[in-house]
Scaffold this motif. Sequence first.
Motif, PDB file in Angstrom:
ATOM      1  N   UNK A  41     -10.463  -5.116   2.130  1.00 37.77           N
ATOM      2  CA  UNK A  41      -9.181  -5.836   2.111  1.00 37.77           C
ATOM      3  C   UNK A  41      -8.036  -4.880   2.433  1.00 37.77           C
ATOM      4  N   UNK A  42      -8.041  -3.739   1.730  1.00 33.73           N
ATOM      5  CA  UNK A  42      -6.950  -2.774   1.923  1.00 33.73           C
ATOM      6  C   UNK A  42      -7.036  -2.149   3.317  1.00 33.73           C
ATOM      7  N   UNK A  43      -8.256  -1.945   3.771  1.00 27.62           N
ATOM      8  CA  UNK A  43      -8.453  -1.436   5.126  1.00 27.62           C
ATOM      9  C   UNK A  43      -7.801  -2.392   6.147  1.00 27.62           C
ATOM     10  N   UNK A  44      -8.050  -3.694   6.017  1.00 33.01           N
ATOM     11  CA  UNK A  44      -7.504  -4.648   6.990  1.00 33.01           C
ATOM     12  C   UNK A  44      -5.990  -4.806   6.849  1.00 33.01           C
ATOM     13  N   UNK A  93       2.317  -4.082  -1.754  1.00 32.16           N
ATOM     14  CA  UNK A  93       1.752  -3.216  -2.802  1.00 32.16           C
ATOM     15  C   UNK A  93       1.329  -4.024  -4.013  1.00 32.16           C
ATOM     16  N   UNK A  94       2.150  -5.000  -4.407  1.00 31.08           N
ATOM     17  CA  UNK A  94       1.799  -5.835  -5.557  1.00 31.08           C
ATOM     18  C   UNK A  94       0.536  -6.639  -5.239  1.00 31.08           C
ATOM     19  N   UNK A  95       0.474  -7.161  -4.026  1.00 22.42           N
ATOM     20  CA  UNK A  95      -0.695  -7.947  -3.637  1.00 22.42           C
ATOM     21  C   UNK A  95      -1.972  -7.108  -3.658  1.00 22.42           C
ATOM     22  N   UNK A  99      -5.819  -7.321  -7.314  1.00 24.31           N
ATOM     23  CA  UNK A  99      -7.296  -7.210  -7.347  1.00 24.31           C
ATOM     24  C   UNK A  99      -7.767  -5.806  -7.725  1.00 24.31           C
ATOM     25  N   UNK A 100      -6.996  -4.767  -7.349  1.00 26.61           N
ATOM     26  CA  UNK A 100      -7.404  -3.394  -7.666  1.00 26.61           C
ATOM     27  C   UNK A 100      -7.430  -3.179  -9.170  1.00 26.61           C
TER      28      UNK A 100
END
Length: 361
Positions: A41-44, A93-95, A99-100
């Motif tokens: 997710x963070x990669x995309x 960042x909040x988004x 999940x993190x």
Amino acid sequence: YVLAALIAGVAWLERNALADGWNMPVGVTEVSRHVHGLHMTIFWICVVIGAVVFGVMFYSLFRYRRSKGAQAANFHEHTTVEIFWTAVPLLILVAMAIPATATLRDMYDASEADLDVMVTGHQWRWHYDYVGEDVNYFSNLATPREQIDGTQAKDANYLLEVDQPLVLPVDRKVRLLMTSSDVIHSWWVPDLAVKKDAIPGFVNEAWTRIDEPGIYRGQCAELCGKDHGFMPVVVHAMPQEEFDAWLAERKEEAAAAASGVDRNWTLPELMERGEQVYGTICASCHQAEGQGLPPTFPALVGNQALLDDLERHIDTVVNGVAGTPMPAFSGTLNAVDIAAVITYERNAWGNETGDIIQPST
Ligand code: CUA
């Protein structure tokens, strides 16, 4: 077009790199799948941000190039743009944090485990202790370090094997208690998404619940000295029944080792122990020198019929003699005690042959 081309290019790379094992593994636990999902997710998100930033940059470079006679805009501040470029990154960042944080909270919850294993780092091997099970062992390199061919070891496909892997049951929550006996090590198995520092004087917690039986590999992930690169972690996950059988076998082995049944004893060792056993158990009836108290307790000295007949001698001590005051000692004496006392009696009062009766007999 630039934007779409950039994203498509990364997607192609990602797909092929993933196939070649360059990406993080999806792993075999719920946590590892969450970690992998989070990573992708963070990669995309980063790919899209990168594509937008570089897309706008390349577009501007091309569209407003000097040969077209473009003039640079000249302004000091722009409130709308400033609000926009503060609010949008904040929201992103909040988004990402939501999940993190959920995954982190899950990773840290080592409570209510079905099995506890103490993992201790040593220069340069791991020690595994199944808490409360009396089973513990070192996991050493299968091939001693000095015998590993340097060229071979540089091959990316070369696997460092251990003599005894960490054996775990699948579908059970296993708590791993990490510590170290010397310097800081780190226990890392990518397929379990567990990487935890093993620090002397501290106990760090981690946990895992493996879905699929198999062999999962990792290594020490903290530079810990000259053989840091030769400190592999091998986890063998198996179904519960298989694990239970393995654990029971290890417990038996441990009990055998503790009792001394699994090793060969020398004559002096058995004589010493036998004399002690005789003195505390047998002497009360058969007298200190084996002279006995006839007629109830026969003399052992000179009783060649008994001393020479090993089978009968063992049977007498283990099962007692029915209809006489001689009780069965199988519950009182372990195999080593019995071997020792029979060795002692045969050698002290028999024909002094130097007989050694091993506990395994
Ligand atoms: Cu232990 Cu690096």
